[in-house]
Design an enzyme around this catalytic site. Structure first.
Site, short mmCIF file in Angstrom:
data_model
loop_
_atom_site.label_atom_id
_atom_site.label_comp_id
_atom_site.label_asym_id
_atom_site.label_seq_id
_atom_site.Cartn_x
_atom_site.Cartn_y
_atom_site.Cartn_z
N SER A 168 0.52 -1.24 -0.25
CA SER A 168 -0.10 -0.07 0.21
C SER A 168 0.46 1.63 0.00
CB SER A 168 -0.92 -0.13 0.80
OG SER A 168 0.02 -0.57 2.46
N LYS B 80 -11.95 0.48 -1.58
CA LYS B 80 -10.73 1.41 -3.00
C LYS B 80 -11.25 1.42 -3.53
CE LYS B 80 -7.57 -0.32 0.77
NZ LYS B 80 -7.63 1.55 1.33
N HIS C 224 -5.34 -3.09 -2.40
CA HIS C 224 -5.08 -2.25 -3.74
C HIS C 224 -4.78 -3.07 -5.27
CE1 HIS C 224 -4.62 1.37 -1.02
NE2 HIS C 224 -3.97 -0.15 0.03
C1 LIG Z 1 -3.25 -3.67 2.24
C2 LIG Z 1 -4.22 -2.99 2.57
N1 LIG Z 1 -4.88 -4.06 3.62
C3 LIG Z 1 -6.51 -3.94 4.74
C4 LIG Z 1 -6.21 -2.07 4.40
C5 LIG Z 1 -7.95 -2.55 4.96
O1 LIG Z 1 -9.28 -1.99 4.30
P1 LIG Z 1 -10.10 -0.93 4.88
O2 LIG Z 1 -10.12 0.46 4.51
O3 LIG Z 1 -11.32 -1.47 4.28
O4 LIG Z 1 -10.58 -1.72 6.39
C6 LIG Z 1 -6.16 -1.56 3.65
C7 LIG Z 1 -6.51 -0.30 3.99
O5 LIG Z 1 -6.67 0.42 4.00
C8 LIG Z 1 -4.58 -1.78 2.83
O6 LIG Z 1 -3.97 -0.81 2.70
#
Ligand SMILES: Cc1ncc(COP(=O)(O)O)c(C=O)c1O
Length: 399
Positions: A195, A253, A223
């Protein structure tokens, strides 16, 4: 405020201020899209080109999708009223899960309220105290928290380094040989798209290492869904290979709704329904959110050109930055990191860009390692080429 509350909170805030890692929120006065209005430090509103959104396909603002969600509120009300296993489970939840499974080419899917909860609840359900987890050093916080909650023994391998993964697996095997405990189960877990760096996990190689060492493989496609592969199916479509054992993703996202999911064999999703605490002990997502997530995913399914537009924009932006002499690589995802290093400097550059009408946040410790502060640009399918050209020129100028 009480003296005791002051003791609990003051030092951490003062340390963050001193280290340039104090966090505060920016106020956005318009909906998420490629151009937004934000409240500037002087209180005025200013339009910005948004190069910071996770809404990569810019679906949050499409009239037909907004209307479908509004209609779902009228039909299903404002909340679900219960946990999925008590009264919360409604037709939209089931339809969403069926569509995710189809979209991902898996037998089954289960949704969570966020991607964070999907990671935490899946890892802590799959692994326990005597198990081994092998985790990429740049994995997302929700994976790290899931590992901590599981109480499994964690072995961190160097970022995307398969030789190092092999090394830590051997190290773990050695420690196991000296133990009297029953044989541990072994899980390899990784982000699909990292990320803060925008690079990709090497799925074919991870599958090989997992197979050779009897490990389960779990990939977090937060992502990657809606971004990677010709039709946005994710990492497996990108590589043209089989899926990992466990695929986690988010609906917040590129899908531009809210929620997380796990896709895989039915036995996996049944297991999670029975064992995952962040699925069981929480109220189901609002049915209208499930409808929105499902409609938005269907939209991606029939508009693969949107995924292609995003890819074209990323290529165009990286090339424009390179032409301007900015040190970036061509990104395989929607995330383009511009590494600055020093935390204070990254903040200053981000603030100067904002004055010029370009919103790219500075990402600092603890989200990235100390001294690795960066501008994290993320692109949308709907950015105009002129906006990207303008941003690249200004970034180069300010750097
Ligand atoms: C790699 C990754 N996994 C999980 C999440 C969590 O997802 P959510 O925003 O739906 O809680 C994120 C970002 O917030 C992320 O970048």
């Amino acid at each position: 405020m009480s003296r005791i509350l002051d003791i609990f909170t003051k030092d951490a805030l003062e340390t963050a201020r001193a280290n340039n890692t104090y966090r505060s929120m920016r106020l956005m006065e318009t909906p998420e899209s490629s151009r937004v209005k934000i409240r500037m430090p002087n209180g005025a509103s200013q339009e910005q080109i948004l190069l910071a959104s996770n809404s990569y396909l810019d679906l949050a603002n499409i009239d037909e999708l907004k209307q479908a969600m509004a209609q779902a509120v009228l039909e299903w009300g404002t909340g679900s009223g219960g946990a999925r296993l008590t009264t919360g489970n409604k037709t939209p939840h089931q339809e969403l899960e069926e569509f995710i499974a189809k979209f991902k080419g898996e037998e089954s899917a289960i949704t969570f309220n966020t991607g964070y909860m999907a990671n935490v609840g899946t890892i802590s359900a799959l692994c326990g105290k005597n198990d081994f987890i092998f985790s990429d050093e740049l994995n997302h916080a929700s994976i790290i928290d899931g590992i901590r909650l599981s109480r499994a023994k964690c072995f961190v391998y160097k970022h995307n380094d398969m030789a190092d993964l092999q090394r830590v697996i051997q190290e773990a095997e050695k420690s196991r040989a000296e133990s009297v405990l029953p044989a541990p189960r072994k899980l390899i877990v990784t982000d699909a798209v990292f990320s803060m760096d925008g690079d990709l996990a090497n799925l074919p190689e991870l599958m090989r290492v997992a197979k050779e060492n009897d490990c389960l493989l779990m990939i977090d496609e937060a992502h990657a869904t809606g971004v990677l592969g010709k039709t946005g199916r994710g990492l497996a479509e990108h590589y043209g290979c089989a899926h990992a054992d466990v695929t986690v993703g988010t609906l917040s996202k590129a899908v531009a709704a809210e929620g997380g999911f796990v896709a895989g064999p039915k036995q996996l999703t049944e297991f999670l329904k029975n064992k995952s605490r962040s699925f069981i002990f929480t109220t189901a997502m609002a049915p209208a959110v499930a409808v929105a997530a499902c409609n938005n995913l269907r939209y991606i399914d029939v508009h693969p050109e949107r995924v292609q537009n995003l890819r074209d924009n990323v290529k165009f932006f990286c090339e424009a930055l390179q032409r301007e002499g900015v040190n970036v690589e061509q990104s395989p995802s929607a995330i383009v990191p511009i590494v600055i290093g020093d935390e204070a400097k990254a903040m200053q550059i981000s603030a100067k860009l904002q004055e010029q009408g370009i919103l790219i946040p500075a990402i600092r410790y603890p989200t990235v390692a100390k001294g690795q502060a960066r501008l994290r640009a993320s692109l949308m399918a709907t950015h105009a080429k002129e906006e990207l050209e303008f941003a690249a020129t200004k970034i180069a100028e300010i750097l």
